[in-house]
Structures are given as structure tokens and as C-alpha cells.
Design a protein around this motif. Structure first.
Motif, PDB file in Angstrom:
ATOM      1  N   ILE A  90       0.857  -1.190   0.000  1.00 24.76           N
ATOM      2  CA  ILE A  90       0.000   0.000   0.000  1.00 24.76           C
ATOM      3  C   ILE A  90       0.888   1.233   0.000  1.00 24.76           C
ATOM      4  O   ILE A  90       1.822   1.333   0.813  1.00 24.76           O
ATOM      5  CB  ILE A  90      -0.940   0.009   1.223  1.00 24.76           C
ATOM      6  N   GLN A  91       0.566   2.173  -0.859  1.00 23.74           N
ATOM      7  CA  GLN A  91       1.274   3.445  -0.924  1.00 23.74           C
ATOM      8  C   GLN A  91       0.281   4.581  -0.680  1.00 23.74           C
ATOM      9  O   GLN A  91      -0.720   4.694  -1.400  1.00 23.74           O
ATOM     10  CB  GLN A  91       1.959   3.625  -2.270  1.00 23.74           C
ATOM     11  N   LYS A  92       0.565   5.410   0.311  1.00 22.96           N
ATOM     12  CA  LYS A  92      -0.268   6.573   0.619  1.00 22.96           C
ATOM     13  C   LYS A  92       0.642   7.691   1.076  1.00 22.96           C
ATOM     14  O   LYS A  92       1.815   7.490   1.423  1.00 22.96           O
ATOM     15  CB  LYS A  92      -1.298   6.242   1.700  1.00 22.96           C
ATOM     16  N   GLN A  93       0.045   8.891   1.159  1.00 20.42           N
ATOM     17  CA  GLN A  93       0.820  10.041   1.601  1.00 20.42           C
ATOM     18  C   GLN A  93       0.118  10.858   2.670  1.00 20.42           C
ATOM     19  O   GLN A  93       0.668  11.851   3.149  1.00 20.42           O
ATOM     20  CB  GLN A  93       1.134  10.948   0.408  1.00 20.42           C
ATOM     21  N   ASP A  94      -1.089  10.454   3.043  1.00 18.44           N
ATOM     22  CA  ASP A  94      -1.788  11.155   4.111  1.00 18.44           C
ATOM     23  C   ASP A  94      -1.840  10.287   5.358  1.00 18.44           C
ATOM     24  O   ASP A  94      -1.522   9.105   5.350  1.00 18.44           O
ATOM     25  CB  ASP A  94      -3.206  11.527   3.663  1.00 18.44           C
ATOM     26  N   GLU A  95      -2.287  10.879   6.448  1.00 18.75           N
ATOM     27  CA  GLU A  95      -2.383  10.156   7.720  1.00 18.75           C
ATOM     28  C   GLU A  95      -3.473   9.099   7.625  1.00 18.75           C
ATOM     29  O   GLU A  95      -4.583   9.355   7.147  1.00 18.75           O
ATOM     30  CB  GLU A  95      -2.689  11.135   8.842  1.00 18.75           C
ATOM     31  N   ASN A  96      -3.159   7.921   8.120  1.00 18.23           N
ATOM     32  CA  ASN A  96      -4.120   6.836   8.047  1.00 18.23           C
ATOM     33  C   ASN A  96      -3.767   5.796   9.106  1.00 18.23           C
ATOM     34  O   ASN A  96      -2.634   5.733   9.601  1.00 18.23           O
ATOM     35  CB  ASN A  96      -4.112   6.213   6.649  1.00 18.23           C
ATOM     36  N   CYS A  97      -4.758   4.970   9.430  1.00 15.34           N
ATOM     37  CA  CYS A  97      -4.541   3.875  10.370  1.00 15.34           C
ATOM     38  C   CYS A  97      -4.774   2.563   9.644  1.00 15.34           C
ATOM     39  O   CYS A  97      -5.564   2.485   8.695  1.00 15.34           O
ATOM     40  CB  CYS A  97      -5.458   3.985  11.592  1.00 15.34           C
ATOM     41  N   TYR A  98      -4.077   1.521  10.152  1.00 16.76           N
ATOM     42  CA  TYR A  98      -4.122   0.203   9.531  1.00 16.76           C
ATOM     43  C   TYR A  98      -4.320  -0.845  10.624  1.00 16.76           C
ATOM     44  O   TYR A  98      -3.816  -0.694  11.753  1.00 16.76           O
ATOM     45  CB  TYR A  98      -2.824  -0.084   8.768  1.00 16.76           C
ATOM     46  N   CYS A  99      -5.035  -1.889  10.258  1.00 11.86           N
ATOM     47  CA  CYS A  99      -5.311  -2.972  11.204  1.00 11.86           C
ATOM     48  C   CYS A  99      -5.115  -4.314  10.512  1.00 11.86           C
ATOM     49  O   CYS A  99      -5.435  -4.467   9.326  1.00 11.86           O
ATOM     50  CB  CYS A  99      -6.743  -2.911  11.746  1.00 11.86           C
ATOM     51  N   TYR A 100      -4.598  -5.239  11.284  1.00 10.01           N
ATOM     52  CA  TYR A 100      -4.514  -6.618  10.805  1.00 10.01           C
ATOM     53  C   TYR A 100      -5.361  -7.467  11.748  1.00 10.01           C
ATOM     54  O   TYR A 100      -5.093  -7.546  12.956  1.00 10.01           O
ATOM     55  CB  TYR A 100      -3.073  -7.121  10.802  1.00 10.01           C
ATOM     56  N   VAL A 101      -6.390  -8.117  11.197  1.00 11.80           N
ATOM     57  CA  VAL A 101      -7.307  -8.956  11.962  1.00 11.80           C
ATOM     58  C   VAL A 101      -6.818 -10.394  11.870  1.00 11.80           C
ATOM     59  O   VAL A 101      -6.596 -10.918  10.767  1.00 11.80           O
ATOM     60  CB  VAL A 101      -8.750  -8.837  11.426  1.00 11.80           C
ATOM     61  N   GLN A 102      -6.668 -11.016  13.027  1.00 11.99           N
ATOM     62  CA  GLN A 102      -6.111 -12.363  13.072  1.00 11.99           C
ATOM     63  C   GLN A 102      -7.104 -13.397  12.546  1.00 11.99           C
ATOM     64  O   GLN A 102      -8.324 -13.239  12.673  1.00 11.99           O
ATOM     65  CB  GLN A 102      -5.723 -12.730  14.509  1.00 11.99           C
ATOM     66  N   ASN A 103      -6.536 -14.439  11.948  1.00  4.35           N
ATOM     67  CA  ASN A 103      -7.333 -15.585  11.522  1.00  4.35           C
ATOM     68  C   ASN A 103      -7.468 -16.538  12.704  1.00  4.35           C
ATOM     69  O   ASN A 103      -6.474 -17.017  13.242  1.00  4.35           O
ATOM     70  CB  ASN A 103      -6.657 -16.283  10.343  1.00  4.35           C
ATOM     71  N   ARG A 104      -8.675 -16.836  13.121  1.00  4.25           N
ATOM     72  CA  ARG A 104      -8.900 -17.631  14.323  1.00  4.25           C
ATOM     73  C   ARG A 104      -8.793 -19.133  14.073  1.00  4.25           C
ATOM     74  O   ARG A 104      -8.847 -19.912  15.025  1.00  4.25           O
ATOM     75  CB  ARG A 104     -10.282 -17.315  14.900  1.00  4.25           C
ATOM     76  N   THR A 105      -8.668 -19.563  12.850  1.00  6.50           N
ATOM     77  CA  THR A 105      -8.522 -20.984  12.551  1.00  6.50           C
ATOM     78  C   THR A 105      -7.078 -21.402  12.821  1.00  6.50           C
ATOM     79  O   THR A 105      -6.141 -20.815  12.280  1.00  6.50           O
ATOM     80  CB  THR A 105      -8.892 -21.289  11.096  1.00  6.50           C
ATOM     81  N   ILE A 106      -6.920 -22.423  13.648  1.00  8.99           N
ATOM     82  CA  ILE A 106      -5.582 -22.848  14.070  1.00  8.99           C
ATOM     83  C   ILE A 106      -5.044 -23.884  13.085  1.00  8.99           C
ATOM     84  O   ILE A 106      -5.703 -24.871  12.761  1.00  8.99           O
ATOM     85  CB  ILE A 106      -5.628 -23.427  15.492  1.00  8.99           C
ATOM     86  N   HIS A 107      -3.835 -23.645  12.610  1.00  6.32           N
ATOM     87  CA  HIS A 107      -3.107 -24.577  11.754  1.00  6.32           C
ATOM     88  C   HIS A 107      -1.698 -24.740  12.328  1.00  6.32           C
ATOM     89  O   HIS A 107      -1.015 -23.748  12.619  1.00  6.32           O
ATOM     90  CB  HIS A 107      -3.020 -24.063  10.316  1.00  6.32           C
ATOM     91  N   LEU A 108      -1.284 -26.008  12.476  1.00 10.68           N
ATOM     92  CA  LEU A 108       0.018 -26.273  13.087  1.00 10.68           C
ATOM     93  C   LEU A 108       1.190 -25.831  12.222  1.00 10.68           C
ATOM     94  O   LEU A 108       2.298 -25.652  12.732  1.00 10.68           O
ATOM     95  CB  LEU A 108       0.150 -27.769  13.404  1.00 10.68           C
ATOM     96  N   GLN A 109       0.978 -25.676  10.909  1.00  9.45           N
ATOM     97  CA  GLN A 109       2.091 -25.228  10.065  1.00  9.45           C
ATOM     98  C   GLN A 109       2.476 -23.784  10.345  1.00  9.45           C
ATOM     99  O   GLN A 109       3.547 -23.323   9.927  1.00  9.45           O
ATOM    100  CB  GLN A 109       1.760 -25.394   8.575  1.00  9.45           C
ATOM    101  N   TYR A 110       1.606 -23.048  11.048  1.00  9.34           N
ATOM    102  CA  TYR A 110       1.911 -21.666  11.414  1.00  9.34           C
ATOM    103  C   TYR A 110       2.414 -21.558  12.856  1.00  9.34           C
ATOM    104  O   TYR A 110       2.264 -20.523  13.495  1.00  9.34           O
ATOM    105  CB  TYR A 110       0.678 -20.784  11.253  1.00  9.34           C
ATOM    106  N   LEU A 111       2.990 -22.659  13.367  1.00  8.23           N
ATOM    107  CA  LEU A 111       3.419 -22.668  14.772  1.00  8.23           C
ATOM    108  C   LEU A 111       4.531 -21.665  15.029  1.00  8.23           C
ATOM    109  O   LEU A 111       4.574 -21.021  16.085  1.00  8.23           O
ATOM    110  CB  LEU A 111       3.877 -24.086  15.145  1.00  8.23           C
ATOM    111  N   TRP A 112       5.445 -21.509  14.075  1.00  2.12           N
ATOM    112  CA  TRP A 112       6.535 -20.541  14.206  1.00  2.12           C
ATOM    113  C   TRP A 112       6.475 -19.512  13.069  1.00  2.12           C
ATOM    114  O   TRP A 112       7.510 -19.047  12.595  1.00  2.12           O
ATOM    115  CB  TRP A 112       7.886 -21.247  14.183  1.00  2.12           C
TER     116      TRP A 112
END
Length: 418
Positions: A13-35
Motif C-alpha cells: 500500500i502506498q499513501k501520503q496522508d495520515e491513516n490507520c491500519y489494522c490486521y485482523v487475526q485468523n482464528r482458525t488454528i493450523h500447526l504449520q503456522y506454529l513458528w
């Protein structure tokens, strides 16, 4: 209540004005994402302010002390401006929101990239497992004691200073109150350093290196002056501290809390079952050794060992005979009445040799090297071997040789004792 942009993997994402950003977690658990972690990188040619946004503005809904401390840090801590920053987000952590405030009208770029294997998380997890299982031996090592002192002095300077000045604090209640405050302050500074480590390293690298060097050398000198732990109580407390530190490292080294809880539980069970398992293995080895059939091991004696054993056993048997003859239970008058030479028997009981020098000389002349008995044996064996027919079997020759030996070899010590 803000309209923030939602971030996803592989976003640029490229912007030049003030802005806020959020990352919403995925609640589905997968063991391949352990680390696995998400890396968010924000860079611009001009300076901007990076400000994390807390979901609770007043921090009153925090469930744990660590959540309250994190919320307070986000409110109180205002990072300096920078041109580049990094943000690492765990896969199954909390939702993360932040705000970018550029000072000039200059575009900035927000990149989101997934790292399937984060080396930092894997290192923390392996270090926690290693520290837990080797805590007993490490707590007794002088080198590890000095290393722990240096790390404690660098990361928690207030706690290290308080432990150094413990002897000057007479009341235990005052000491523990100060220790609690020192730990809370140290955790606050550690969290602040963790959140702004990249900015501090890029902007104030020389000051950080000077702090690490000065505090590390001072901590090592103080630990070396006091010496390693010697009492069992202090070693036990140090071992428990290492166990708790290992649990924290294991929890921080994975992205799924349930996996961390399971690993900690398995580690505790394995540690608790080590003593019963050790005792059971010891008992099993004892029972196996007890019920195991013992195999007879035959050891063949050399000629020298045979001669030494014969001499020692003969001397022992003669001493036992003398002792028996001297005992009150020995029928001396009956034995004397049946002996041909009572005076010789009495001399033997009092310690004289059982063979006279004349008998010894006669035995050597008859059975020694160059004796007539040995010459007869040699000549008879040669004559018989020359007269034998070549058609005889090996089995018949062995039988005849055994019969000859049995009939021709007399008892060499044929001397009359009684």
C-alpha cells in the motif's frame, strides 16, 4: 470508531496522508503456522510517526498484569520519528492496529509479508526446552552463573543492584517490596526496548553498545567477587528460577498458546516421572541380575599358575592339619598308637616339614630332569610309536595313549607321612 484499512498478506500500500491500519487475526488454528509471523514494513523518504492504537483507551478491561502494562506503555510511550520501521505480528496473537502520521506530503509504503519460519521464535522455543531439562546441572555451573549475572545486569539493572545490596537491607519485608517494584520497572523497560529495538539500534547504536559493555563488565566483576552459589538452598532457588524462565521462553517461542501449554505440561510430567522411572529401572536391573542364569566361565591356568596354586594350597592344607591335631577334639592317643613313627608326627605338628631332605633328594633323582623315570617314559613312547601300523585310526591311538598314561605314571609324592 476509526475507518482503518485492513491489511492482508502480500499487500503493498502506498499513501501520503495520515491513516490507520489494522490486521485482523485468523482464528482458525493450523500447526504449520506454529513458528510463523507476519512482517509489516513501513518506509518513506521523509520522517513519519508510527503510533500503535490500543483497543481499550482506559486500560480498565485488561485481564492480566501484562496486558495492563502493555496498554500503559502504548499510552505513555511516544516513539520518535523515523523513516523506516518494522512490525512483527504473531499468527494467533491479538489484532494489531497502528497509525502512520507523515510530517510532509511524501508517499510512504506499507508492505505485508509472511515468514513461515521465524528464527527468533524457534530459537526461544529450543532455548526454553534446553533450559528446562538442564536446569539442575546449569544451576551448579560457575560459568553459567556468571553468564546469568551478566544477562540479569543488562536486562534488569534495578533487580541486579537490589540483589547486590541485599545484605544492607535488614528487614525482609522491605526487601521483597523493593524487589517487586524493581521487577515491574524492569519489565516495563524490557517491553519498551522490545517495541522500539530497531529504532534504538539504528538511531542510538553507540549508546546501546556502551551500556551493554559497561553494565556487562560491572555485573561480571560483582558476580566474580561474590563467587558461584554454594548452599543447597540458593542452588534450589536458582533452579526454580531457571524453570520459570524456561516456561516463559517456551510460551514466547510459539504462536499457538495451546501448544505452549501442552509442551509445558509434558515437560512437567516428564520431570515429575523421572524419579519413579529411575527407581523402576533400578529395581528392574536388580531383578534381572538376580534371576538371570549365571553362565559358568572356565579359566585355564598356566603352568606357572598351576604350580603356585599347588604350593599355596598344600601349605594351607598342612596348616589346617596342624591346627586340627592341636585341637582338644583330636584323638591323640588313638593316632599315636597306630603310627609307625610317632616322633616324626609330633615334629610335624610342632612345625617341622612333612618331607625330609633325604626324601626330597630321592624324589628329584627319580622324577626330576634327567631321571631314570623320564628316560623310560621317552624311550617307551618312541618304541611304541615305531611299532604301530599306519592303518590304525586316530581314535584307537588316542585310547591306547590314554591307557598307557594311566598305567605308567605313578604318584610322584609317594612318601610315607604316617
Amino acid at each position: 470508531g476509526r475507518n482503518c484499512s485492513l491489511l492482508q498478506e502480500m499487500d503493498v500500500i502506498q499513501k501520503q496522508d495520515e491513516n490507520c491500519y489494522c490486521y485482523v487475526q485468523n482464528r482458525t488454528i493450523h500447526l504449520q503456522y506454529l513458528w510463523s509471523t507476519l512482517q509489516i514494513k513501513v518506509n518513506s523518504r521523509e520522517k513519519f510517526r508510527f503510533e500503535p492504537i490500543s483497543e481499550q483507551n482506559n486500560c480498565r478491561n485488561s485481564e492480566t498484569v501484562f496486558e495492563f502494562a502493555a496498554c500503559a506503555v502504548q499510552i505513555l510511550w511516544k516513539p520518535e520519528t523515523c523513516t523506516e520501521t518494522f512490525l512483527s505480528i504473531k499468527q494467533y496473537g491479538e489484532d494489531v492496529c497502528f497509525k502512520i502520521q507523515p510530517f510532509k506530503i511524501e508517499p510512504y509504503t506499507v508492505r505485508v509479508k509472511r515468514e513461515m519460519l521465524d528464527g527468533k521464535l524457534l530459537f526461544l522455543f529450543v532455548a526454553g526446552i534446553f533450559l528446562f531439562h538442564f536446569a539442575n546441572s546449569l544451576s551448579r555451573s560457575a560459568k553459567f552463573f556468571y553468564l546469568s549475572g551478566v544477562i540479569l545486569g543488562v536486562l534488569a539493572l534495578l533487580v541486579f543492584v537490589l540483589l547486590t545490596l541485599k545484605r544492607f537491607i535488614s528487614r525482609h519485608s522491605t526487601f521483597w517490596i523493593l524487589m517487586s517494584g524493581s521487577w515491574m520497572a524492569s519489565l516495563y523497560f524490557i517491553y519498551c526496548f522490545k517495541e522500539n529495538m530497531q529504532w534504538l539500534w539504528s538511531e542510538h547504536r553507540n549508546y546501546l553498545l556502551g551500556y551493554f559493555l559497561a553494565v556487562g563488565i560491572t555485573s561480571f566483576a560483582i558476580c566474580y567477587q561474590h563467587g558461584p552459589l554454594t548452599t543447597e538452598l540458593s542452588i534450589t532457588l536458582f533452579t526454580w528460577t531457571l524453570h520459570l524462565t524456561a516456561f516463559v521462553l517456551i510460551y514466547c517461542g510459539v504462536t499457538i498458546p495451546q501448544v505452549a501449554y501442552a509442551v509445558i505440561a509434558v515437560s512437567l510430567c516428564s520431570k515429575g516421572l523421572s524419579y519413579p522411572l529411575g527407581a523402576a529401572c533400578h529395581i528392574a536391573r536388580k531383578m534381572k541380575y538376580h534371576f538371570k542364569s549365571k553362565k559358568l566361565v572356565f579359566k585355564y591356568l598356566t603352568e606357572e599358575e598351576y604350580r603356585e596354586q599347588a604350593e599355596s594350597e598344600t601349605i594351607r592344607a598342612l596348616e589346617e592339619l596342624r591346627s586340627f591335631c592341636r585341637s582338644p577334639d583330636f584323638p591323640s592317643w588313638i593316632a599315636v598308637s597306630k603310627l609307625r613313627a610317632p616322633h616324626r608326627f609330633a615334629a610335624f605338628v610342632l612345625g617341622s616339614p612333612h618331607v625330609t631332605p633325604a626324601e626330597t633328594k630321592a624324589h628329584d633323582e627319580q622324577y626330576g630332569i634327567g631321571s631314570s623315570f623320564l628316560e623310560e617314559q621317552l624311550f617307551e613312547t618312541g618304541a611304541q610309536s615305531g611299532q604301530e601300523e599306519p592303518t590304525n585310526s586316530v581314535h584307537e591311538e588316542d585310547e591306547e595313549h590314554e591307557d598307557e598314561v594311566d598305567t605308567q605314571i605313578p604318584f610322584p609324592y609317594a612318601t610315607e607321612l604316617l
